[in-house]
Enzyme design. Structure first.
Site, mmCIF file in Angstrom:
data_model
loop_
_atom_site.group_PDB
_atom_site.id
_atom_site.type_symbol
_atom_site.label_atom_id
_atom_site.label_comp_id
_atom_site.label_asym_id
_atom_site.label_seq_id
_atom_site.Cartn_x
_atom_site.Cartn_y
_atom_site.Cartn_z
ATOM 1 C CB SER A 247 -0.899 0.009 1.244
ATOM 2 O OG SER A 247 -1.519 1.268 1.424
ATOM 3 C CE1 TYR B 123 -4.187 -1.613 5.308
ATOM 4 C CE2 TYR B 123 -3.398 0.474 4.411
ATOM 5 C CZ TYR B 123 -3.810 -0.828 4.221
ATOM 6 O OH TYR B 123 -3.854 -1.357 2.952
#
Length: 231
Positions: free
Chosen positions: A193, A206
């Site tokens: 990501s 995250y």
């Protein structure tokens, strides 16, 4: 009383939205918990306690974690291209048959928790070979770095980071043996990501898991090179 909303930009995709009150100051902090690739384990699909062994017919076998989103799309793409795909995850759609025929290949879908060694061993023990692992399973939480509950932060690492490590610990020996036997390199792919390169506001935990995976894969790439594994 003053209300302060934290993580409001992510509310549109929230699956769980909750607020907690800080007793020291008159504020209520809100956070959003949104699933990305792993659905809730509370579903009506029965978990398979035994998986029948799969015979080696010469076709490459891929293990894909995460049965929705990127995981689902990846599994179907590989199957269409001739791979025998084992798609695993929690909360697999009960409307999807365990075996799907796609062209000349098949896509097998099973329940598996990436944090439970017994689940992983059950699946890996039925495979005759393993040519690739694609890690897509994970989930995201959105909330301020200060106020996200510690239980959620730990769960974030347990699934997103340690889940990858747990699967690899059990799967890499089979991947390595397959690579040596067929003289072809095995592959480990971990879906990353932008959050692994840039800290995202209200997604600090995250982002932290994805940053940790960046370093893990970089090291695995160097370690696995001599053993026929590309990461």
């Amino acid at each position: 009383m003053r209300f302060i909303l934290r993580g409001s930009t992510a509310l549109a995709s929230c699956t769980v939205f909750a607020c907690t009150k800080d007793s020291n100051i008159s504020r209520i902090y809100c956070y959003c918990h949104t699933a990305i690739s792993v659905s809730s384990p509370h579903n009506n699909r029965a978990i398979i306690v035994h998986m029948e062994p799969i015979k080696d017919d010469g076709r490459p076998v891929a293990l894909v974690t995460g049965t929705s989103g990127i995981g689902k799309a990846t599994a179907r793409m590989l199957a269409v291209r001739g791979w025998r795909v084992i798609a695993v995850g929690l909360g697999a759609d009960e409307n999807i048959p365990e075996t799907q025929r796609l062209g000349h290949s098949e896509l097998l879908t099973y329940e598996m928790d990436v944090t439970k060694p017994a689940d992983i061993t059950r699946i890996l023990g039925a495979l005759p070979r393993l040519d690739a692992i694609v890690h897509c399973a994970g989930f995201g939480i959105a909330g301020s770095a200060e106020c996200t509950p510690m239980t959620l932060a730990r769960k974030q690492f347990d699934v997103n980071y340690f889940g990858v490590l747990q699967v690899n610990e059990i799967a890499l020996p089979l991947l390595r043996r397959t690579a040596a036997r067929n003289r072809k390199r095995g592959r480990v792919i971990v879906v990353g990501s932008i959050g692994g390169r840039l800290g995202l506001p209200f997604q600090s935990h995250y982002s932290s898991t994805k940053a940790a995976l960046e370093m893990y894969v970089e090291a695995l790439r160097l370690e696995g090179r001599r053993h026929g594994i590309t990461a």
